[in-house]
Design an enzyme around this catalytic site. Structure first.
Site, PDB file in Angstrom:
ATOM      1  N   CYS A  57     -31.736 -40.768 -10.274  1.00 56.83           N
ATOM      2  CA  CYS A  57     -31.627 -41.946  -9.392  1.00 56.83           C
ATOM      3  C   CYS A  57     -32.653 -42.957  -9.882  1.00 56.83           C
ATOM      4  O   CYS A  57     -33.701 -43.150  -9.270  1.00 56.83           O
ATOM      5  CB  CYS A  57     -31.880 -41.558  -7.949  1.00 56.83           C
ATOM      6  N   ALA A  58     -32.369 -43.621 -10.998  1.00 59.17           N
ATOM      7  CA  ALA A  58     -33.432 -44.198 -11.821  1.00 59.17           C
ATOM      8  C   ALA A  58     -33.803 -45.648 -11.527  1.00 59.17           C
ATOM      9  O   ALA A  58     -34.933 -46.048 -11.796  1.00 59.17           O
ATOM     10  CB  ALA A  58     -33.061 -44.068 -13.300  1.00 59.17           C
ATOM     11  N   ALA A  59     -32.866 -46.472 -11.042  1.00 51.78           N
ATOM     12  CA  ALA A  59     -33.189 -47.888 -10.856  1.00 51.78           C
ATOM     13  C   ALA A  59     -34.279 -48.051  -9.798  1.00 51.78           C
ATOM     14  O   ALA A  59     -34.334 -47.270  -8.850  1.00 51.78           O
ATOM     15  CB  ALA A  59     -31.937 -48.664 -10.456  1.00 51.78           C
ATOM     16  N   ASP A  80     -35.424 -38.367  -7.718  1.00 49.55           N
ATOM     17  CA  ASP A  80     -36.165 -39.189  -6.762  1.00 49.55           C
ATOM     18  C   ASP A  80     -35.134 -39.621  -5.725  1.00 49.55           C
ATOM     19  O   ASP A  80     -34.495 -40.660  -5.855  1.00 49.55           O
ATOM     20  CB  ASP A  80     -36.807 -40.378  -7.473  1.00 49.55           C
ATOM     21  N   CYS A  91     -39.740 -40.841  -0.766  1.00 48.65           N
ATOM     22  CA  CYS A  91     -40.780 -41.689  -0.152  1.00 48.65           C
ATOM     23  C   CYS A  91     -40.663 -41.557   1.368  1.00 48.65           C
ATOM     24  O   CYS A  91     -40.653 -42.535   2.105  1.00 48.65           O
ATOM     25  CB  CYS A  91     -40.664 -43.141  -0.605  1.00 48.65           C
ATOM     26  N   GLY A 110     -38.996 -47.652 -12.708  1.00 48.84           N
ATOM     27  CA  GLY A 110     -40.413 -47.309 -12.740  1.00 48.84           C
ATOM     28  C   GLY A 110     -40.667 -45.893 -13.231  1.00 48.84           C
ATOM     29  O   GLY A 110     -41.484 -45.659 -14.120  1.00 48.84           O
ATOM     30  N   ASP A 159     -22.000 -40.810 -10.713  1.00 49.78           N
ATOM     31  CA  ASP A 159     -22.296 -40.059  -9.502  1.00 49.78           C
ATOM     32  C   ASP A 159     -22.912 -38.717  -9.907  1.00 49.78           C
ATOM     33  O   ASP A 159     -22.574 -38.171 -10.968  1.00 49.78           O
ATOM     34  CB  ASP A 159     -20.999 -39.823  -8.722  1.00 49.78           C
TER      35      ASP A 159
END
Length: 456
Positions: free
Chosen positions: A109-111, A177, A230, A114, A160
């Site tokens: 889930c990279a965008a 993430d 988070c 960072g 996906d």
């Protein structure tokens, strides 16, 4: 965020969470968060920095927030503006990455990129990073940030999580993430407060389980899963670890942390799986939960994919392309439509495999197009660390000239040189311009140009 008003029942929900201290937490949310950056080890610069982030060698806190938009070094990829707690993912990665063995790494889930650029900083050219973004509209920013980072060992995909189920045992390390309820970002993002609810926490918990179940087969035996959110909610954190250790063949990894980092180490109630909690007020950063688990069974292996339809590349064109690449024989070259691309040659077979199963948006470095006997160079080549700078003209720009270039304004340069030229600032490339007898054609990508007014 000053005078933070937390959602109803939010503080009450945290009283039972490990390491939570209401007073320091509330006080921290009355103050603005510290800004932190992480330097690009592949592009040394004189970027201003402050106190170090304890768990990241390239991470630094800034005394005040500058205007990153109007810093040419930011556009050149000298650093990434990243929240300090997130940099802990790099510490986990360093603790589990095998010494001397090439690894394939997935950031699921990279965008916006960072954590992808963080992981990329810790990889060798023989290691491969696949940075995937599920949401199509977020893929361009991910690709742009990896372009700024400059390396040729990353691939950007738009898939996906269930699409990765087919890649059995392909990855050595996977970072998830996960999408979450966002309570760890309350200080930075007021909208996260408005969206928080216990019902949303439960919904996120279910989504996280689906994502992890989908991605599990793609992790090889003895490979590592790094899981992060988070969120402060145990449903999205320790409960997910218990579920992973119960439903799958996974064991918890205890990551060493220094006492003066003030990170709270927790253990899940059923399986005792280790997690690491970051609370504003205890650490200088935002809310984060992270954990690492090792896979202990085999989901099978994926047969190597041989591309029987391999391109027959024109010899003269490939010779021209190689002139622009440093250590050119270290790379595999391919064409997509009219564009030439280069990726580290170690990843040729992996690229073929991924191309069969995934939707690829970016591979390595886009070099450019051949027009007649010349190369029309791409912006990715300009920002890459593989470019042969001896093969191109370079024009060092002063600050005002660099800003004008990044705004795509007209440039007036006192030079007798002609042709394609690399515009640079303090030794780092910004992009291309073409020098003509009576003008300079600015080829900075219009979608990246600075639109806002220069601050007074």
């Amino acid at each position: 965020m000053s005078n933070a008003v937390f959602p109803p029942l939010f503080i009450d929900s945290l009283h039972s969470e490990p390491g939570f201290d209401e007073q320091s937490f509330v006080e921290a949310h009355q103050n603005e968060a510290l800004v932190s950056i992480r330097l690009n080890p592949f592009k040394p610069s004189d970027t201003q920095k402050g106190a170090p982030v304890p768990w990241c060698n390239e991470g630094f806190y800034l005394e005040k927030r500058p205007s990153f938009t109007f810093d040419p070094l930011f556009h050149a990829g000298a650093y990434y503006v990243q929240e300090a707690s997130s940099m802990f993912i790099g510490h986990i990665f360093n603790c589990v990455k095998p010494d001397g063995e090439p690894v394939k790494v997935l950031d699921l889930c990279a965008a916006p990129g960072g954590k992808s650029t963080l992981l990329n900083s810790l990889l060798n050219n023989t290691d491969l990073l696949v940075a995937n973004e599920i949401i199509k509209t977020r893929v361009p920013i991910l690709a742009d940030n990896l372009t700024r980072w400059g390396t040729a060992n990353s691939i950007v995909t738009n898939n996906d999580p269930r699409d990765f189920t087919r890649l059995k045992g392909f990855f050595d390390i996977i970072l998830v993430d996960a999408p979450c309820s966002g309570s760890g970002m309350f200080r930075k993002d007021g909208s996260a407060m408005e969206e928080w609810s216990q019902a949303n926490v439960e919904l996120c918990h279910q989504r996280q389980q689906r994502i992890l179940a989908d991605i599990y087969p793609a992790l090889k035996e003895d490979g590592y899963l790094i899981y992060s959110t988070c969120s402060y909610s145990h449903q999205e954190n320790e409960d997910v670890l218990d579920w992973l250790c119960t439903e799958f063949a996974m064991e918890s990894i205890n990551i060493p942390v220094q006492p003066d980092w003030n990170i709270t180490t927790s253990q899940s109630p059923k399986k005792g799986a280790y997690g690491y909690r970051f609370y504003p007020g205890k650490i200088l950063g935002e809310g984060l939960f992270a954990a690492c688990l090792k896979k202990t069974n085999d989901s099978g292996t994926l047969p190597a994919h041989k591309n029987s339809g391999q391109q027959k590349l024109p010899i003269k064109e490939i010779a021209l392309v190689k002139e622009y690449i440093k250590d050119a024989d270290n790379y595999y070259y391919l064409k997509v439509a009219d564009d030439w691309l280069a990726i580290d040659k170690h990843h040729h077979e992996s690229l073929n495999t991924l191309h069969k199963h995934l939707y690829i948006k970016k591979s390595g470095v886009r070099i450019g197009k051949i027009a007649g006997r010349d190369l029309v160079p791409d912006h990715e080549l300009a920002l890459s660390v593989i470019i042969n700078k001896d093969a191109v003209l370079q024009i060092p720009l002063k600050y005002d000239e660099a800003i004008a270039y990044l705004r795509k304004d007209n440039l007036v340069l006192s030079t007798a040189d002609k042709g394609w030229s690399l515009m640079s600032y303090e030794g780092l490339a910004l992009g291309w311009a073409k020098l003509l007898p009576n003008r300079v054609n600015n080829y900075y990508p219009k979608e990246l140009r600075i639109l806002s007014a220069l601050p007074i």
